[in-house]
Every structure is written in structure tokens, then in C-alpha cells.
Scaffold this motif. Structure first.
Motif, mmCIF file in Angstrom:
data_model
loop_
_atom_site.group_PDB
_atom_site.id
_atom_site.type_symbol
_atom_site.label_atom_id
_atom_site.label_comp_id
_atom_site.label_asym_id
_atom_site.label_seq_id
_atom_site.Cartn_x
_atom_site.Cartn_y
_atom_site.Cartn_z
ATOM 1 N N ARG A 1 0.943 -1.062 0.007
ATOM 2 C CA ARG A 1 0.034 -0.046 0.023
ATOM 3 C C ARG A 1 0.787 1.093 -0.039
ATOM 4 O O ARG A 1 1.866 1.314 0.699
ATOM 5 C CB ARG A 1 -0.893 -0.074 1.118
ATOM 6 C CG ARG A 1 -1.879 1.269 1.269
ATOM 7 C CD ARG A 1 -2.967 1.167 2.280
ATOM 8 N NE ARG A 1 -3.789 2.437 2.339
ATOM 9 C CZ ARG A 1 -4.713 2.399 3.170
ATOM 10 N NH1 ARG A 1 -5.329 1.206 3.821
ATOM 11 N NH2 ARG A 1 -5.622 3.387 2.985
ATOM 12 N N ILE A 2 0.467 2.178 -0.915
ATOM 13 C CA ILE A 2 1.360 3.577 -0.986
ATOM 14 C C ILE A 2 0.311 4.263 -0.253
ATOM 15 O O ILE A 2 -1.020 4.526 -0.530
ATOM 16 C CB ILE A 2 1.480 3.708 -2.347
ATOM 17 C CG1 ILE A 2 0.494 3.828 -3.389
ATOM 18 C CG2 ILE A 2 2.891 2.792 -2.908
ATOM 19 C CD1 ILE A 2 0.896 4.791 -4.546
ATOM 20 N N ASN A 3 0.818 5.506 0.150
ATOM 21 C CA ASN A 3 0.309 6.532 0.350
ATOM 22 C C ASN A 3 0.596 7.564 -0.560
ATOM 23 O O ASN A 3 1.762 8.286 -0.307
ATOM 24 C CB ASN A 3 0.599 7.071 1.938
ATOM 25 C CG ASN A 3 -0.018 8.552 2.078
ATOM 26 O OD1 ASN A 3 -0.952 9.105 1.481
ATOM 27 N ND2 ASN A 3 0.296 9.090 3.459
ATOM 28 N N PRO A 4 -0.300 8.091 -1.428
ATOM 29 C CA PRO A 4 0.299 8.935 -2.423
ATOM 30 C C PRO A 4 0.403 10.363 -1.965
ATOM 31 O O PRO A 4 0.809 11.123 -2.734
ATOM 32 C CB PRO A 4 -0.854 8.901 -3.537
ATOM 33 C CG PRO A 4 -2.016 8.472 -3.000
ATOM 34 C CD PRO A 4 -1.555 7.602 -1.584
ATOM 35 N N ARG B 1 3.581 -8.042 -6.353
ATOM 36 C CA ARG B 1 3.311 -7.954 -7.740
ATOM 37 C C ARG B 1 2.042 -6.829 -7.942
ATOM 38 O O ARG B 1 1.605 -6.689 -8.818
ATOM 39 C CB ARG B 1 3.198 -9.014 -8.618
ATOM 40 C CG ARG B 1 4.408 -10.013 -8.435
ATOM 41 C CD ARG B 1 4.310 -11.076 -9.444
ATOM 42 N NE ARG B 1 4.123 -10.294 -10.860
ATOM 43 C CZ ARG B 1 3.516 -10.956 -11.819
ATOM 44 N NH1 ARG B 1 3.057 -12.141 -12.110
ATOM 45 N NH2 ARG B 1 3.352 -10.203 -12.824
ATOM 46 N N TRP B 2 1.930 -6.419 -6.769
ATOM 47 C CA TRP B 2 0.532 -5.300 -6.696
ATOM 48 C C TRP B 2 0.809 -4.120 -6.262
ATOM 49 O O TRP B 2 1.531 -4.087 -4.921
ATOM 50 C CB TRP B 2 -0.697 -6.282 -5.784
ATOM 51 C CG TRP B 2 -1.548 -7.042 -7.072
ATOM 52 C CD1 TRP B 2 -0.969 -8.365 -7.377
ATOM 53 C CD2 TRP B 2 -2.595 -6.859 -7.718
ATOM 54 N NE1 TRP B 2 -1.791 -8.652 -8.233
ATOM 55 C CE2 TRP B 2 -2.881 -8.093 -8.266
ATOM 56 C CE3 TRP B 2 -3.854 -5.788 -7.526
ATOM 57 C CZ2 TRP B 2 -4.090 -8.220 -9.160
ATOM 58 C CZ3 TRP B 2 -4.814 -5.991 -8.193
ATOM 59 C CH2 TRP B 2 -5.009 -7.135 -8.993
ATOM 60 N N ILE B 3 0.167 -3.020 -6.618
ATOM 61 C CA ILE B 3 0.111 -1.833 -5.735
ATOM 62 C C ILE B 3 -1.198 -1.629 -5.203
ATOM 63 O O ILE B 3 -2.277 -1.564 -6.049
ATOM 64 C CB ILE B 3 0.904 -0.641 -6.706
ATOM 65 C CG1 ILE B 3 2.248 -1.013 -6.760
ATOM 66 C CG2 ILE B 3 0.687 0.833 -5.948
ATOM 67 C CD1 ILE B 3 3.066 0.239 -7.760
ATOM 68 N N GLY C 1 -1.017 -5.590 -11.148
ATOM 69 C CA GLY C 1 -2.346 -5.139 -10.760
ATOM 70 C C GLY C 1 -2.213 -4.067 -9.920
ATOM 71 O O GLY C 1 -1.265 -3.812 -9.083
ATOM 72 N N ILE C 2 -3.232 -3.299 -10.002
ATOM 73 C CA ILE C 2 -3.250 -1.990 -9.188
ATOM 74 C C ILE C 2 -4.591 -2.225 -8.261
ATOM 75 O O ILE C 2 -5.825 -2.576 -9.065
ATOM 76 C CB ILE C 2 -3.498 -0.822 -9.606
ATOM 77 C CG1 ILE C 2 -2.412 -0.531 -10.849
ATOM 78 C CG2 ILE C 2 -3.628 0.418 -8.807
ATOM 79 C CD1 ILE C 2 -1.263 -0.404 -10.542
ATOM 80 N N ASP C 3 -4.736 -2.260 -6.899
ATOM 81 C CA ASP C 3 -5.870 -2.139 -6.110
ATOM 82 C C ASP C 3 -6.255 -0.667 -5.802
ATOM 83 O O ASP C 3 -5.460 -0.186 -5.078
ATOM 84 C CB ASP C 3 -5.720 -2.974 -4.870
ATOM 85 C CG ASP C 3 -6.670 -3.052 -3.909
ATOM 86 O OD1 ASP C 3 -7.535 -2.187 -3.880
ATOM 87 O OD2 ASP C 3 -6.815 -3.948 -2.858
ATOM 88 N N ILE C 4 -7.536 -0.364 -6.443
ATOM 89 C CA ILE C 4 -7.449 1.179 -6.207
ATOM 90 C C ILE C 4 -8.444 1.449 -5.185
ATOM 91 O O ILE C 4 -8.957 2.715 -4.923
ATOM 92 C CB ILE C 4 -8.024 1.790 -7.616
ATOM 93 C CG1 ILE C 4 -9.581 0.997 -7.943
ATOM 94 C CG2 ILE C 4 -7.236 1.510 -8.741
ATOM 95 C CD1 ILE C 4 -10.264 1.937 -8.951
ATOM 96 N N GLY C 5 -8.777 0.724 -4.276
ATOM 97 C CA GLY C 5 -9.361 0.952 -2.996
ATOM 98 C C GLY C 5 -10.817 1.310 -3.347
ATOM 99 O O GLY C 5 -11.398 0.968 -4.344
#
Ligand SMILES: *Cc1c(COP(=O)(O)O)cnc(C)c1O
Length: 442
Positions: free
Chosen positions: A158-161, A204-206, A245-249
């Protein structure tokens, strides 16, 4: 003369009126059971459909429901039946998702505080995990080295943008100092992340979740864009499709002051505009909607126990209070709820409106679901409905004054206009409360 058949299916508001009337007639809300919650099953189906319709079918998207918004197992089961997966953030929610029948591949495990045991169990079970920080990535690495697994679950970080906060700070997660994820713009963080991708081929995911209620769609899209940019950078430097893949919340807001449906299409369009790689299908996708799936599909109904006035202030004392509408009573400006007035038969009350406070049963002065609200003057034995409470309210009770959790009923309206109820949770009894308070320990 042309006649128009009545609208079918009836819209939200009409269904709520029909359900209140039938519930009162059926004795589901009465002087003995003064508070109950109701879930609009057709509404859930329509909402799930709207979520799926917002995303082109050609894309590989798994829509999950954030279980914390309403973790009643029968509700999770209904949501699974509409083809959504489940996002969980604790061992309890994980167990509830399994009990609802979600297979491992349809569950995503997020939490900022996963224990060693929870991580190992999730990895063995093959459920997708989003790590919150670098220490968690190290733990996952150690578990993967220890266990020899035939296949790996999807593992992301998980990133905090750090794109900023929305209208409600307490549910905003992308401020400069948020407790969630890796703060992407902090000195050295981006390099350290790129390094983590280099050293952990299993990563492999963000994951990015900018915030909940009150986060503008544009802000959410900026966060998604930052995640996609990072993914593209990782893939460029790896020379392969390392980030799959991207998990966009989640975080699509709910209209608590009117009947507008959540804007899933607007959210998807904003994500595509901010991150065109998503529209091109370059990444698998996961969404994690919570409030927007359930809030408008649930309401609570309570009897009016007493009415009184104090210093010119009119107060209706009901059974809907802080134990089932916690955020509203503790932070009323941020979390308004609409209240509707019905008579003792459960029919919409028609009378001149007067400013009234709608109080709950808890013993503190701020226990109000609405203040100075213009409503037909409520009388003893009338009924109120507290709308849009299907998420984070009766399903997440606050144990104050040892008030019991109310029963939760699903309802459906047939084409003949009959309302069918099904029990999704029984009301807690006082015996349950004594047991839960350690009463059996002697
Ligand atoms: C709470 C939460 C969600 C759901 O947020 P909503 O505003 O209810 O859609 C999704 N993802 C994560 C990580 C969350 O913490």
C-alpha cells in the motif's frame, strides 16, 4: 385517457415507506422491540449492478466489498451472490468472509496491523494481501522463505500518495502524515520501494485507498494515478510486467442529504482520465467499495418513546442513538443523517413541520441523530426512520449503556406490493448482554 402503471421496481424512497409500514404492521417495530434495522435487498442488487456497469467488461476487474462497512455474514453472502469479492481488515472479518462462502481467491486482506500469525495464515490460505509498510514486507519475505508454497497469492504494497485530505479528516488516508501505507513522497521512500520490488519478485501489486466519505473523486483519481505511475516505473526498470495489478481501494461518497445514488461511473471515468493505462487494460484491477455499496440500502426504524420540550427545545426520545449511529452522534457536522416521520401505524406523517431534536436512549447529552430538524411534530408511539444507515452504523455497534444490538431484517417488495422480510441478525437479548459482559465467568 392514458394510465401509467406504477413504477416497478419502486425507487428507494418508496421502498423505504413500504417497508416501514409493513414492519410496523408485522410487529417488527413495536413497544417491545422499539428499534430494528432493515436492508433493501433489491437495492443491493441494483448497486452491485451499477458497480459492474461502471467498468468496461473487457477489463480484468475484481470488485470487492469492504467488509467493515457491514460485516453481517448473511449480507456478505448476498453480496457474494451478486458477484463481488470481499476486502477484510482483521481476523474477525476474514472469518466472517469465509463463513459467507467467499473462496480465498475472492478475498483481499488489508490492515495496518497484521500479526505474524495472521500473515502466515493468509499466505497459506492463498488470499491476496496488501502490506502496509516495509517491516511487513520483511515479515512476508521471511514467511515465504520458511514455507514452501506451491503457488503464491497476490501480494501488494500500500502506498500513501500524499495527495491530500478530503472533507472529513478522520476518514482521509492520503494526507502527508496518514498512518496508512508507505508515504510515497517522503525523502527516499520511492527509491526504497523500487528496491523492494527489485528484491521481492513475489511483490506484484500496488494498493492505494485515498479515503472514504468526503474524498472528492478527483482526489481519489490523483491517488490512483500515482499508483499507476509507480507501477509503470517498476515495470520499466524491471524490463517486464512485474506489477500485474493495481488495487484502487474504495471511497466513493454517499449522498446523506438526498436520494442520489453513488457515482460509480464518475469514479471510473475519473480513474481512466487520470491513469489511461487502466483503460487500456494494462493492469488487473481490484476495487474495494464499502459505504457506497450498503449505506443507502439500509435504514433503522424506532418508536418514539417520549416527546418533551425543554427551554423551548422540542425533543423526541427514540431508541436510535449512539450505539447504532456512533459517528453521527459524536461528530454530527461530518455525518448528517436524514430522519423521516411516520405515525403509529407506520404511514408517512403529514403535518406542519416543527424544529425538533431526535434523541437516542444513551445517557449523554450529545446522543442525537438529528438536531433542530424540521419534521412533522412527533408524538409518543410514532415511528421514525433513520435513512442511509446500511453501512458503518447498526452493523458496527458501540457498546454504550449495554444497549442491545437491534435485529436486522432484509426486505423485498413483490410486484403485488407485498413486503417480505427475512432475518439477517436476531436482536441481542439482555441475557446475551450479561454473558458478553463476563456474566458466565462466576
Ligand atoms: C475502509 C476501507 C475501504 C472502504 O472504504 P469506503 O469509503 O467504505 O468505500 C476500502 N479499502 C480500505 C483499505 C479501507 O480501509
Amino acid at each position: 385517457m392514458t394510465t401509467h402503471p406504477p413504477a416497478w421496481p419502486p425507487p428507494w424512497a418508496t421502498r423505504r415507506d413500504a417497508a416501514v409500514h409493513s414492519a410496523v404492521q408485522a410487529g417488527l417495530v413495536s413497544s417491545e422491540d422499539p428499534l430494528a434495522a432493515f436492508v433493501d435487498l433489491r437495492g443491493i442488487a441494483e448497486t452491485a449492478q451499477a458497480i459492474k456497469a461502471a467498468w468496461p467488461e473487457r477489463l480484468d476487474v475484481r470488485h470487492t466489498f469492504a467488509a467493515k462497512a457491514n460485516s453481517l455474514v448473511p449480507i456478505l453472502r448476498i453480496i457474494r451472490g451478486h458477484g463481488l469479492g470481499c476486502e477484510v481488515a482483521s481476523a474477525g472479518e476474514f472469518a466472517q468472509a469465509l463463513a459467507a462462502g467467499f473462496p480465498a481467491r475472492e478475498i483481499v486482506f488489508d490492515s495496518p496491523a497484521k500479526t505474524q500469525g495472521e500473515l502466515a495464515e493468509a499466505i497459506r490460505a492463498g488470499i491476496a494481501i496488501n502490506a502496509d509498510n516495509f517491516q511487513e514486507l520483511d515479515r512476508i519475505d521471511a514467511i515465504l522463505k520458511r514455507e514452501s508454497l506451491p503457488s503464491l497469492p497476490n501480494i501488494g504494497v500500500r502506498i500513501n500518495p500524499q495527495v491530500g485530505v478530503g472533507d472529513i479528516e478522520a476518514v482521509s488516508t492520503a494526507g502527508a502524515q496518514s498512518k496508512f501505507g508507505i508515504a510515497l513522497r517522503d525523502d527516499g521512500a520511492r527509491e526504497e520501494l523500487l528496491d523492494a520490488f527489485t528484491h521481492h519478485p513475489w511483490l506484484r501489486w500496488i494498493h492505494v485507498h485515498v479515503g472514504s466519505q468526503g474524498s472528492p473523486i478527483k482526489l481519489i483519481a490523483e491517488g490512483i494515478s500515482a499508483a499507476v505511475e509507480l507501477a509503470e516505473e517498476v515495470n520499466r526498470s524491471a524490463g517486464e510486467r512485474r506489477v500485474a495489478g493495481i488495487d484502487i481501494g474504495g471511497g466513493v461518497s454517499v449522498d446523506f442529504e438526498g436520494e442520489d445514488a453513488p457515482d460509480f461511473a464518475g469514479h471510473a471515468a475519473a480513474a481512466f482520465a487520470a491513469a489511461p493505462a487502466l483503460a487500456r487494460g494494462e493492469f488487473q484491477l481490484v476495487t474495494e467499495f464499502g459505504r457506497s455499496v450498503m449505506a443507502k440500502n439500509g435504514f433503522m426504524a424506532s418508536t418514539v418513546e417520549y416527546t418533551k420540550s425543554a427551554g423551548g427545545r422540542r425533543i423526541a426520545v427514540t431508541h436510535a442513538g449512539a450505539h447504532v449511529a456512533t459517528r453521527t452522534t459524536l461528530a454530527p457536522e461530518a455525518w448528517p443523517l436524514r430522519v423521516f416521520a411516520y405515525d403509529a401505524e407506520g404511514l408517512p406523517k403529514i403535518a406542519a413541520t416543527v424544529e425538533q431534536d431526535i434523541a437516542g436512549p444513551c445517557c449523554f447529552a450529545g446522543d442525537l441523530v438529528a438536531s433542530a430538524r424540521e419534521l412533522p411534530l412527533l408524538e409518543q408511539d410514532d415511528i421514525i426512520a433513520v435513512a442511509d444507515t446500511g453501512a458503518y452504523n447498526f452493523s458496527a455497534p458501540y457498546r454504550y449503556n449495554s444497549l442491545p444490538m437491534p435485529a436486522v431484517y432484509g426486505f423485498e417488495i413483490t410486484e403485488d406490493g407485498d413486503v417480505h422480510f427475512s432475518t439477517l441478525r436476531r436482536a441481542e437479548t439482555v441475557a446475551d448482554l450479561v454473558r458478553e459482559a463476563g456474566g458466565a465467568l462466576g
